[in-house]
Design an enzyme around this catalytic site. Structure first.
Site, PDB file in Angstrom:
ATOM      1  N   LYS A  66      81.663  34.856  36.262  1.00 48.66           N
ATOM      2  CA  LYS A  66      83.027  35.519  36.376  1.00 48.66           C
ATOM      3  C   LYS A  66      83.688  36.289  35.314  1.00 48.66           C
ATOM      4  CE  LYS A  66      84.833  31.298  38.907  1.00 48.66           C
ATOM      5  NZ  LYS A  66      86.034  30.214  39.062  1.00 48.66           N
ATOM      6  N   ASP A 103      92.122  31.912  41.302  1.00 49.06           N
ATOM      7  CA  ASP A 103      92.038  30.557  40.963  1.00 49.06           C
ATOM      8  C   ASP A 103      93.429  29.943  40.538  1.00 49.06           C
ATOM      9  OD1 ASP A 103      89.310  30.528  41.430  1.00 49.06           O
ATOM     10  OD2 ASP A 103      88.773  30.905  39.350  1.00 49.06           O
TER      11      ASP A 103
END
Ligand code: ATR
Length: 277
Positions: A66, A103
């Site tokens: 990420k 997220d």
């Protein structure tokens, strides 16, 4: 030909994203093909580049890439910049790579919409200060929490994360020093992987409070079992997974899929309840 998307990770074999996006595509009538790419640990950027040159339109990114995905993006959203991590890439026609991090908004929507727990004015304790925690701080702040206390085994990491949000009601400290009353406790540590429950010190949860584990599993994690023993309502991260995927789908396709029936099929019966009560 269908527009191509994929989730990049290592490991990636167990990712549920292909099934989730296939369900979204069916539901919205969008023609997409969504696969998995196992990228070598030292070859993430090359794998993304190959996929893009092969006609890929976008990607999800999971552990451990990420941060690299954030570095790869040529432009990114404020929430991705704040997280210094990207879980969604969109390959634009002009060659640009837009990075987003869905997220946090996935967590916020799961808590507020699916679990019906308001965040405005809430006192939130977050355990952990790694990538998973950093990814959700800004969206929690933007949801209007009254305070967000980040507690971590290594206190300095929590203090550094809080310092990155100067001006917002975010504080940091050690697990041992946790004290006070909270409406919501979020486990963003990876302790559940080792079947351990992180300490919550002297934290007290208000009646009706929620304990949320960002990991998901068939059985409640040690953290959730302890929380339920104390009378808390519990939830794992399957709803966050579905909601972050819906937000990625929206970024790529401009259409927001419904999540309720998909989540109902994926969630364990104990999710959102008080175990045995
Ligand atoms: P991720 O990207 O999943 O957050 P990470 O950056 O490695 O992964 O962070 C893992 C987090 O879980 C950290 O907050 C870590 O605490 P430290 O910073 O002190 O290492 C926390 N963690 C992992 N195992 C833990 C355990 N058994 N008890 C408490 N915290 C734990």
């Amino acid at each position: 030909m269908s527009d191509r998307y994929a989730v990049f990770g290592n490991p990636v074999a167990h990712s549920r994203s292909p099934a989730i996006h296939a369900a979204f595509a069916r539901e919205t009538g969008q023609d997409i093909d969504y696969g998995r790419v196992l990228a070598p640990l030292d070859g993430f950027a090359a794998a993304v580049d190959a996929f893009r040159r092969d006609g890929g339109r976008g990607a999800n990114v999971t552990l451990p890439f990420k941060r690299e995905a954030w570095q790869l993006a040529t432009a990114c959203s404020a929430r991705a910049a704040s997280a210094e991590a990207v879980n969604t890439l969109r390959f634009d026609a002009d060659g640009g790579i837009f990075g987003d991090n869905t997220d946090g908004v996935g967590l916020v929507r799961d808590i507020e919409v699916n679990l019906g727990q308001p965040l405005a004015g809430a006192r939130v304790l977050m355990l952990g200060a790694g990538g998973a925690a950093a990814g959700v701080v800004l969206p929690l702040v933007e949801a209007g929490v009254r305070l967000l206390h980040v507690a971590n085994r290594t206190a300095a990491r929590a203090e550094a994360l809080a310092a990155r949000h100067a001006g917002a009601p975010v504080s940091g400290g050690s697990l041992a020093a946790i004290d006070g009353e909270f409406d919501l406790v979020v486990n963003a540590t990876s302790a559940s992987l080792g079947a351990e429950a992180p300490s919550i010190g002297r934290a007290r949860l208000v009646p009706g409070g929620l304990c949320y584990d960002m990991m998901y599993s068939a059985e409640p994690s040690a953290f959730l079992v302890e929380a339920a023993r104390g009378g808390a309502r519990i939830a794992d991260g399957i709803g966050m997974l579905v909601e972050q995927a819906a937000e990625s789908f929206f970024l790529w396709r401009g259409v927001r899929p419904g999540t309720a029936s998909l989540l109902a099929g994926l969630a364990q019966p104990w999710r959102g309840s008080r175990l045995g009560r």
